[in-house]
Enzyme design. Structure first.
Site, PDB file in Angstrom:
ATOM      1  N   HIS A  71       0.831  -1.134  -0.066  1.00  0.00           N
ATOM      2  CA  HIS A  71       0.035  -0.034  -0.037  1.00  0.00           C
ATOM      3  C   HIS A  71       0.788   1.288  -0.040  1.00  0.00           C
ATOM      4  O   HIS A  71       0.275   2.126   0.118  1.00  0.00           O
ATOM      5  CB  HIS A  71      -0.999  -0.069   1.145  1.00  0.00           C
ATOM      6  CG  HIS A  71      -1.917  -1.052   1.268  1.00  0.00           C
ATOM      7  ND1 HIS A  71      -3.318  -0.664   0.563  1.00  0.00           N
ATOM      8  CD2 HIS A  71      -2.011  -2.195   1.701  1.00  0.00           C
ATOM      9  CE1 HIS A  71      -4.110  -1.825   0.791  1.00  0.00           C
ATOM     10  NE2 HIS A  71      -3.403  -2.688   1.290  1.00  0.00           N
TER      11      HIS A  71
ATOM     12  N   LYS B 222      -8.179  14.056   4.656  1.00  0.00           N
ATOM     13  CA  LYS B 222      -7.306  12.685   4.500  1.00  0.00           C
ATOM     14  C   LYS B 222      -6.390  12.975   5.829  1.00  0.00           C
ATOM     15  O   LYS B 222      -6.287  13.949   6.498  1.00  0.00           O
ATOM     16  CB  LYS B 222      -6.744  12.844   3.135  1.00  0.00           C
ATOM     17  CG  LYS B 222      -5.936  14.075   2.843  1.00  0.00           C
ATOM     18  CD  LYS B 222      -5.112  14.094   1.455  1.00  0.00           C
ATOM     19  CE  LYS B 222      -6.319  14.109   0.460  1.00  0.00           C
ATOM     20  NZ  LYS B 222      -6.113  12.923  -0.566  1.00  0.00           N
ATOM     21  N   ARG B 223      -5.417  12.001   6.078  1.00  0.00           N
ATOM     22  CA  ARG B 223      -4.374  11.892   6.970  1.00  0.00           C
ATOM     23  C   ARG B 223      -3.573  13.283   6.883  1.00  0.00           C
ATOM     24  O   ARG B 223      -3.258  13.488   5.633  1.00  0.00           O
ATOM     25  CB  ARG B 223      -3.869  10.711   7.157  1.00  0.00           C
ATOM     26  CG  ARG B 223      -4.481   9.711   7.966  1.00  0.00           C
ATOM     27  CD  ARG B 223      -4.835  10.169   9.400  1.00  0.00           C
ATOM     28  NE  ARG B 223      -3.556  10.165  10.109  1.00  0.00           N
ATOM     29  CZ  ARG B 223      -3.363   9.208  11.092  1.00  0.00           C
ATOM     30  NH1 ARG B 223      -4.004   8.338  11.243  1.00  0.00           N
ATOM     31  NH2 ARG B 223      -2.021   9.307  11.709  1.00  0.00           N
TER      32      ARG B 223
ATOM     33  N   LYS C 226       1.052  14.552   1.209  1.00  0.00           N
ATOM     34  CA  LYS C 226      -0.239  14.852   0.876  1.00  0.00           C
ATOM     35  C   LYS C 226      -0.321  16.461   0.488  1.00  0.00           C
ATOM     36  O   LYS C 226      -1.389  16.812  -0.141  1.00  0.00           O
ATOM     37  CB  LYS C 226      -1.355  14.433   1.551  1.00  0.00           C
ATOM     38  CG  LYS C 226      -1.436  12.816   1.594  1.00  0.00           C
ATOM     39  CD  LYS C 226      -2.270  12.321   2.806  1.00  0.00           C
ATOM     40  CE  LYS C 226      -2.423  11.074   3.247  1.00  0.00           C
ATOM     41  NZ  LYS C 226      -2.772   9.981   2.074  1.00  0.00           N
TER      42      LYS C 226
ATOM     43  N   THR D 199      -8.161   6.876  -2.324  1.00  0.00           N
ATOM     44  CA  THR D 199      -9.599   6.310  -2.415  1.00  0.00           C
ATOM     45  C   THR D 199     -10.558   7.543  -2.088  1.00  0.00           C
ATOM     46  O   THR D 199     -11.798   7.621  -2.729  1.00  0.00           O
ATOM     47  CB  THR D 199      -9.913   5.287  -1.231  1.00  0.00           C
ATOM     48  OG1 THR D 199      -9.450   5.538  -0.042  1.00  0.00           O
ATOM     49  CG2 THR D 199      -9.363   3.865  -1.628  1.00  0.00           C
TER      50      THR D 199
ATOM     51  N   LYS E 129     -14.324   8.781  -3.991  1.00  0.00           N
ATOM     52  CA  LYS E 129     -15.463   8.973  -3.324  1.00  0.00           C
ATOM     53  C   LYS E 129     -15.922  10.459  -3.511  1.00  0.00           C
ATOM     54  O   LYS E 129     -17.227  10.724  -3.789  1.00  0.00           O
ATOM     55  CB  LYS E 129     -15.241   9.128  -1.697  1.00  0.00           C
ATOM     56  CG  LYS E 129     -15.098   7.605  -1.346  1.00  0.00           C
ATOM     57  CD  LYS E 129     -14.297   7.798   0.070  1.00  0.00           C
ATOM     58  CE  LYS E 129     -13.730   6.287   0.601  1.00  0.00           C
ATOM     59  NZ  LYS E 129     -12.882   6.368   1.589  1.00  0.00           N
TER      60      LYS E 129
HETATM   61  C1  NBG Z   1      -2.544   3.787   2.044  1.00  0.00           C
HETATM   62  C2  NBG Z   1      -2.000   4.612   0.722  1.00  0.00           C
HETATM   63  C3  NBG Z   1      -3.267   5.295  -0.129  1.00  0.00           C
HETATM   64  C4  NBG Z   1      -3.961   4.129  -0.523  1.00  0.00           C
HETATM   65  C5  NBG Z   1      -4.485   3.165   0.733  1.00  0.00           C
HETATM   66  C6  NBG Z   1      -5.283   1.975   0.222  1.00  0.00           C
HETATM   67  C7  NBG Z   1      -1.215   3.167   3.792  1.00  0.00           C
HETATM   68  C8  NBG Z   1      -0.037   2.567   4.218  1.00  0.00           C
HETATM   69  N1  NBG Z   1      -1.646   3.308   2.621  1.00  0.00           N
HETATM   70  O1  NBG Z   1      -2.835   5.914  -1.231  1.00  0.00           O
HETATM   71  O2  NBG Z   1      -1.239   5.846   1.201  1.00  0.00           O
HETATM   72  O3  NBG Z   1      -5.303   4.535  -1.084  1.00  0.00           O
HETATM   73  O4  NBG Z   1      -3.198   2.705   1.417  1.00  0.00           O
HETATM   74  O5  NBG Z   1      -4.655   0.984  -0.633  1.00  0.00           O
HETATM   75  O6  NBG Z   1      -2.037   3.592   4.688  1.00  0.00           O
END
Ligand code: NBG
Length: 816
Positions: free
Chosen positions: A357, A548-549, A554, A656, A660
């Protein structure tokens, strides 16, 4: 599809029954919290019936099952979703109304189980829902943390973390299954081979227990249910009893508490390796409990011998966090079944798949070999043997290439010896996938090229998806109804049907309908912003949203720099005509992530200044919404006009949230990163605001001596924005407070290239501002975005996993 659920009066009676026998209360003496609990139980009963039917159908079919292992599930509230999935929303509404109760108020009682950090955990939750909806046999395994992701409070603009007490009031959804408790072993030592016993034998030092708490995940419009089995660590009773009877009460309790600690709290870091012993214990605990359960289920249903294991069992590793599953499965085949090494490895590899991920190096997990040897001596031995075999294979294919062996080894030898969990996961899996096209390419090209060279077919990309049930049908009832009126309701189970909306994109009446829906959602959000931030915002302004986080890659900071630029323009020219905007932020920073916390403070300081300045009133507003989480996302996303997806290209694996927003009719302003690229391909380059460096250009710029000073020197407005930040203009002239932000951009090389993308970003924003003034043109574009979102359903993603990784077939479950 109508399912035989208790309707009308039957539903109401069941609800009253549950209120009485769960809480011992009659309606008149009960509170909203009691109504919530009774309603959950009423719905849960139906889910249990479905789960029984599902189990029967799977057993009869001797079906293969996928077991999804994830340290995180960001479920969000479940009640409204489950009512919709089971077709009981109206029934519940009427039943409660007949008792003088308001369903919406009852739904507001639900706490959001935040058992995850961000995208990875939310993806796991979408996947569980899609698995059920598509009738795939599936069990998700996770941990039942007593405390999920922290609650974020903002004080004087700074983030403060509070414990998330999501379990207070109980968790009525979960079915507690002490009957399925499994033992977990730890520590001790390994006895070498003895004549009578062909394998080394692990003599563990201690044993404790994993107790399942099952959450049933309803499929939409099907009786299928998936099980989400969350493990809680419990100390054995006898454990402390001995010490207890010796009178050392405190020590007796302390020992228990060390075990309880394993599932006490979720690690709140996102994209950064936690690196703590307790985290390793969490990972091992999940793996040990889940594999015991998997093996037990296999033995019960399949008598065919262990060769059939991969034909009946697929195990998916959600990132490397559960990668110890490979060692644990090997240990089981070798030490408990007595298979030989090569057969054990063949079965293990055929069973496991691994999803990566992230490309961020700081997120790739490693564990000190010494620590693993201490806690899990047998597992350490197995991993070292896997490594030896693997390095022999490398030597055979690339003789004499010591540098290559050093690169690919499961053990990194620079400094202290550490296990590289990603390498273990790759070697022990038959399929490794990235989560978007670009991400899969970069993974192969930059992160693990040596592995891809050896096993080119092992690596694939499966682009992420989101469930349209939660992320449109549930969260945006107004838009859902408008879509239904044009193309019917089938998109809920087949999101590709949204293409039928394309012909309505240029229809002024549908555009007006869309705009009216959006405005109503914005009015709703404005109310929440007033309540949470004390800021009044204009629903007719452009809602520009980044949620988002919080992470430097980001680039919330880039969005903040845009606001500062606009603010300075108005201050310089008070009569400036500019498209009124409301900037909405929501983001949690990892508690130890200093720069992220400074950026939160910066944004809040900008908000205070801007919102308090009469000169800009009516044109700029900034709201940082505290405690961003799934429940808040469900209110924010349907109200957004512009979706900020502005990561440094090559850093965001997929995203993701981007999906949305587009699904809810927001236009994207974004870089060519992660799934943004595929969103652009789907909606067409004319229907999205793309700007900035590509991943290749980012790499090249880095190689060519990227120079912040040169960029700033060539852009007067940018220089002004940076001066404003450096001089502490938003923090009462305190030049020290936020200096680090300036210094990361100017003195530490701007690692995320905010400066290079600043001007292209502002230009793209300009285009968005201009288009927003043409309401119908904006609506047409938004509708084209919605129409193109079919590909981004988690149903599509899950089908790809089923075909390309799991070899899994759906099993029809009969209605009762
Ligand atoms: C996150 C990515 C995102 C991705 C999501 C789901 C982690 C380690 N990774 O870009 O930063 O959409 O995983 O795949 O949380």
């Amino acid at each position: 599809m109508t399912l035989p659920e208790p309707h009308g009066a039957a539903f109401r009676d069941r609800f009253l029954h549950n209120l009485r026998y769960l809480r011992g209360l009659e309606l008149e003496e009960s509170s909203a919290a009691d109504h919530f609990a009774a309603l959950v139980l009423t719905v849960r009963e139906g889910l249990v019936d479905r789960a029984v039917a599902t189990r029967r159908a799977h057993a009869r079919a001797r079906a293969k099952t996928v077991y999804y292992l994830s340290l995180e599930y960001l479920l969000g509230r479940l009640l409204r979703n489950n009512l919709i999935a089971t077709g009981q929303l109206e029934t519940a509404h009427e039943a409660l109304a007949s008792l003088g109760l308001d369903l919406d108020a009852v739904l507001e009682e639900e706490l959001d189980p935040g058992l995850g950090n961000g995208g990875l955990g939310r993806l796991a939750a979408c996947f569980m829902e899609s698995l059920a909806t598509l009738d795939y046999p599936a069990v998700g395994y996770g941990l039942r943390y007593d405390y999920g992701i922290f609650r974020q409070e903002l004080r004087d603009g700074w983030q403060h973390e509070r414990p998330d007490t999501w379990l207070k009031g109980g968790h009525v959804w979960a079915v507690h299954r002490p009957d399925l408790t499994v033992p977990v072993r730890l520590g001790g030592h390994v006895e070498r081979d003895r004549g009578s016993h062909p394998h080394p034998r692990w003599k563990p030092g201690s044993t404790f227990f994993g107790v399942p708490h099952d959450v049933l995940v309803a499929g939409y419009g099907t009786p299928s249910v998936s099980i989400l089995r969350l493990w809680r660590a419990e100390a054995p009773v006898e454990f402390d009893f001995e010490i207890f009877s010796q009178g050392d009460f405190v020590r007796a309790v302390a020992a228990r508490e060390r075990i309880d600690a394993i599932t006490k709290v979720l690690y709140p870091s996102d994209e950064v390796e936690a690196g703590r012993q307790l985290r390793l214990l969490q990972e091992y605990f999940l793996v040990a409990c889940s594999l015991r359960d998997i093996v037990k289920r296999f033995r019960r249903h399949h008598k065919g011998g262990w060769d059939a294991f991969p034909e009946k069992v697929a195990i998916q590793l959600n990132d490397t966090h559960p990668a110890l599953a490979i060692a644990e499965l090997m240990r089981f085949f070798l030490d408990e079944v007595g298979l030989d090494w090569s057969k054990s490895f063949e079965l293990t590899r055929a069973t496991c798949g691994y999803t990566n991920h992230t490309l961020l190096p700081e997120a790739l997990e490693t564990w000190p070999v010494g620590l693993v040897e201490h806690l899990l001596p047998r597992h350490a031995q197995i991993i070292l043997k896997i490594n030896k075999d693997f390095l022999d294979e490398v030597e055979e294919r690339f003789p004499g290439d010591a540098e290559r062996r050093r690169r690919v080894s499961l053990v990194s030898e620079d400094g202290d010896r550490r296990f590289r969990m990603a390498h273990l996961a790759i070697v022990g899996s038959h399929r490794v996938n990235g989560v978007a096209r670009l991400h899969a390419e970069l993974l192969v090209k930059n992160v693990v090229p040596d592995f891809a060279e050896m096993w080119p077919n092992r690596f694939i990309g499966i682009t992420n998806g989101i469930t349209p049930r939660r992320w449109l049908a549930t969260c945006n009832p107004r838009l859902s109804a408008a879509i239904d009126r044009r193309i019917g309701p089938e998109w809920r189970r087949d999101l590709e049907r949204l293409t039928e909306l394309l012909v309505h994109a240029d229809d002024p009446s549908f555009q007006d309908e869309f705009l009216a829906v959006k405005r109503a959602n914005k009015v709703g959000l404005a109310g929440i912003i007033r309540e949470l931030c004390g800021v009044d915002v204009d629903p007719d302004s452009l809602f520009d949203v980044q949620v988002k986080r919080l992470h430097e890659y980001k680039r919330q900071l880039l969005a903040a720099m845009h606001i500062v630029a606009l603010y300075r323009r108005i201050k310089a020219d008070p009569g400036l005509d500019l498209t009124p905007r409301t900037f909405v932020f929501g983001a949690k920073a990892a508690p130890a992530y200093r720069m992220a916390k400074l950026i939160i403070k910066l944004i809040n300081s900008i908000a205070d200044t801007v919102n308090g300045d009469a000169d800009v009133a009516g044109r700029l507003r900034v709201a940082f919404m505290p405690d961003y989480r799934v429940t808040l996302a469900e209110r924010i996303i349907p109200a957004a006009d512009l979706s900020e997806q502005i990561s440094t290209a090559g850093k965001e694996a997929s995203g993701t949230g981007n999906m949305k927003f587009a699904l809810n009719g927001a236009l994207t302003i974004g870089t060519l990163d992660g799934a943004n690229i595929e969103i652009r391909d789907a909606v067409g380059a004319d229907n999205i605001f793309i700007f900035g460096l590509t991943a290749d250009e980012v790499e090249a710029a880095r190689g060519n001596g990227y120079d912040p000073w040169r960029i700033v020197g060539a852009d007067e407005e940018l220089a002004g924005v940076l001066d404003t930040i450096r001089d502490g203009e938003f923090v009462d002239g305190d030049r020290a407070l936020l200096r680090e932000i300036w210094s990361s951009l100017m003195e530490r090389g701007d690692p995320y290239m905010h400066l290079a993308d600043f001007r292209p970003y502002l230009d793209a924003q300009e285009r968005a501002s201009t288009l927003f003034r043409n309401r119908r043109a904006w609506a047409a574009m938004a509708i084209r975005n919605i129409a193109a979102m079919g590909h981004f359903s988690s149903d599509r993603a899950i089908r790809e996993y089923a075909d390309k990784v799991w070899d899994l077939k759906p099993v029809h479950v009969e209605e009762r």
